[in-house]
Design a protein around this motif. Structure first.
Motif, short mmCIF file in Angstrom:
data_model
loop_
_atom_site.label_atom_id
_atom_site.label_comp_id
_atom_site.label_asym_id
_atom_site.label_seq_id
_atom_site.Cartn_x
_atom_site.Cartn_y
_atom_site.Cartn_z
N GLN A 169 58.95 37.13 51.25
CA GLN A 169 57.53 37.39 51.40
C GLN A 169 56.96 37.85 50.07
OE1 GLN A 169 56.57 40.17 54.47
NE2 GLN A 169 54.38 40.15 54.02
N VAL A 170 55.88 37.19 49.64
CA VAL A 170 55.26 37.51 48.37
C VAL A 170 54.39 38.76 48.52
CG1 VAL A 170 53.63 36.74 46.63
CG2 VAL A 170 55.26 35.12 47.62
N GLN A 171 54.53 39.66 47.56
CA GLN A 171 53.69 40.84 47.53
C GLN A 171 53.17 41.04 46.11
OE1 GLN A 171 55.56 44.55 48.66
NE2 GLN A 171 53.61 45.46 49.28
N LEU A 172 51.87 41.20 46.00
CA LEU A 172 51.23 41.44 44.71
C LEU A 172 50.48 42.76 44.81
CD1 LEU A 172 49.72 37.86 44.19
CD2 LEU A 172 51.85 38.74 43.22
N VAL A 173 50.74 43.67 43.90
CA VAL A 173 50.13 44.99 43.94
C VAL A 173 49.46 45.28 42.61
CG1 VAL A 173 50.49 47.45 44.30
CG2 VAL A 173 51.86 45.80 45.58
N GLU A 174 48.14 45.34 42.64
CA GLU A 174 47.37 45.61 41.43
C GLU A 174 47.20 47.12 41.21
OE1 GLU A 174 45.12 42.04 43.40
OE2 GLU A 174 46.07 43.92 44.03
N SER A 175 47.02 47.49 39.95
CA SER A 175 46.72 48.86 39.59
C SER A 175 45.97 48.85 38.26
CB SER A 175 47.99 49.70 39.48
OG SER A 175 48.83 49.19 38.47
N GLY A 176 45.37 49.98 37.93
CA GLY A 176 44.70 50.10 36.64
C GLY A 176 43.19 50.10 36.69
N GLY A 177 42.62 49.80 37.84
CA GLY A 177 41.16 49.82 37.94
C GLY A 177 40.63 51.24 37.79
N ASP A 178 39.41 51.34 37.26
CA ASP A 178 38.83 52.67 37.01
C ASP A 178 37.36 52.50 36.70
OD1 ASP A 178 40.22 55.49 35.13
OD2 ASP A 178 38.63 55.40 36.63
N SER A 179 36.70 53.62 36.47
CA SER A 179 35.31 53.63 36.02
C SER A 179 35.30 53.94 34.54
CB SER A 179 34.51 54.67 36.78
OG SER A 179 34.41 54.36 38.14
N VAL A 180 34.61 53.09 33.77
CA VAL A 180 34.53 53.29 32.32
C VAL A 180 33.11 53.06 31.85
CG1 VAL A 180 36.92 52.61 31.91
CG2 VAL A 180 35.12 50.88 31.82
N ALA B 112 46.53 36.94 41.59
CA ALA B 112 46.83 35.83 42.48
C ALA B 112 47.98 35.00 41.94
CB ALA B 112 45.60 34.94 42.66
N ALA B 113 48.76 34.45 42.85
CA ALA B 113 49.89 33.60 42.48
C ALA B 113 49.80 32.28 43.23
CB ALA B 113 51.20 34.29 42.82
N ASP B 114 50.46 31.27 42.67
CA ASP B 114 50.47 29.95 43.29
C ASP B 114 49.04 29.46 43.50
OD1 ASP B 114 52.12 28.47 46.20
OD2 ASP B 114 51.49 27.64 44.27
N LEU B 115 48.34 29.30 42.40
CA LEU B 115 46.93 28.94 42.46
C LEU B 115 46.73 27.50 42.91
CD1 LEU B 115 45.50 30.63 39.23
CD2 LEU B 115 46.11 31.62 41.43
N PHE B 116 45.63 27.28 43.59
CA PHE B 116 45.23 25.93 43.99
C PHE B 116 44.32 25.38 42.90
CE2 PHE B 116 47.26 26.94 47.67
CZ PHE B 116 46.58 27.72 48.60
N THR B 117 44.54 24.12 42.54
CA THR B 117 43.72 23.51 41.49
C THR B 117 43.24 22.13 41.91
OG1 THR B 117 45.67 22.57 40.41
CG2 THR B 117 44.96 24.74 39.67
N LEU B 118 42.09 21.73 41.37
CA LEU B 118 41.52 20.42 41.66
C LEU B 118 42.22 19.32 40.90
CD1 LEU B 118 37.72 21.33 41.56
CD2 LEU B 118 39.09 20.82 43.60
N GLY C 107 41.36 28.51 44.20
CA GLY C 107 41.83 29.58 45.06
C GLY C 107 43.30 29.83 44.82
N ALA C 108 43.94 30.50 45.76
CA ALA C 108 45.36 30.82 45.59
C ALA C 108 46.04 30.98 46.94
CB ALA C 108 45.52 32.10 44.78
N HIS C 109 47.34 30.78 46.91
CA HIS C 109 48.12 30.96 48.13
C HIS C 109 48.39 32.44 48.41
CE1 HIS C 109 51.78 30.94 50.67
NE2 HIS C 109 51.26 29.82 51.16
N ASP C 110 48.57 33.21 47.33
CA ASP C 110 48.94 34.62 47.48
C ASP C 110 47.97 35.51 46.71
OD1 ASP C 110 52.02 33.16 47.00
OD2 ASP C 110 51.50 34.10 48.91
N TRP C 111 47.56 36.60 47.35
CA TRP C 111 46.59 37.52 46.76
C TRP C 111 47.07 38.96 46.84
CZ3 TRP C 111 42.35 35.56 44.43
CH2 TRP C 111 41.91 34.29 44.78
N GLY C 112 46.66 39.75 45.85
CA GLY C 112 46.84 41.18 45.94
C GLY C 112 45.69 41.81 46.71
N GLN C 113 45.72 43.12 46.83
CA GLN C 113 44.70 43.81 47.62
C GLN C 113 43.46 44.12 46.80
OE1 GLN C 113 47.16 45.35 46.14
NE2 GLN C 113 46.17 47.13 45.20
N GLY C 114 43.56 44.00 45.49
CA GLY C 114 42.42 44.24 44.61
C GLY C 114 42.40 45.64 44.02
#
Length: 126
Positions: free
Chosen positions: A1-12, A95-101, A112-119
């Motif tokens: 099962q693919v899991q993507l976990v983002e971090s680093g977002g903030d207010s600047v 995102a991983a495994d992106l969909f392309t035209l 789009g993409a097959h797999d996404w993180g939570q943002g």
């Protein structure tokens, strides 16, 4: 099962910098990965892509300011964002495994993409 976990977002403040990280697990192979962003009421847009051998592309709005990179040993995707502006304010998604035209891993053909993180939220304001 693919899991993507983002971090680093903030207010600047405008002109500031942030580095987003995306820890990937369960991704045994992805020919094309990328970062997207979305603001309420608008469609999610591709910001940057990177293929398996490290070729990168960017949306015109971030070209010269953002840098996408990957550390295959750590299974981590990064987005270095410099000279941030208020219009960069958005939820950023890995995102991983992106969909392309068309064949290839380019921002211009990504749909789009097959797999996404939570943002992770990036807010740029004074």
């Amino acid at each position: 099962q693919v899991q993507l976990v983002e971090s680093g977002g903030d207010s600047v403040q405008p002109g500031g910098s942030l580095r987003l990280s995306c820890a990937a697990s369960g991704v045994t192979y992805s020919a094309c990965m990328g970062w997207f962003r979305q603001v309420p009421g608008k469609e999610r847009e591709a910001v940057a892509t990177i293929d398996r051998v490290g070729r990168v592309t960017y949306a015109d709005s971030v070209k010269g300011r953002f840098t996408i990179s990957q550390d295959n040993a750590k299974n981590t995707l990064y987005l270095q964002m410099n000279s941030l502006q208020p219009e960069d304010t958005a939820m950023y998604y890995c995102a991983a495994d992106l969909f392309t035209l068309a064949p290839g891993c380019y921002v211009a053909v990504v749909t789009g993409a097959h797999d996404w993180g939570q943002g992770t939220q990036v807010t740029v304001s004074s």
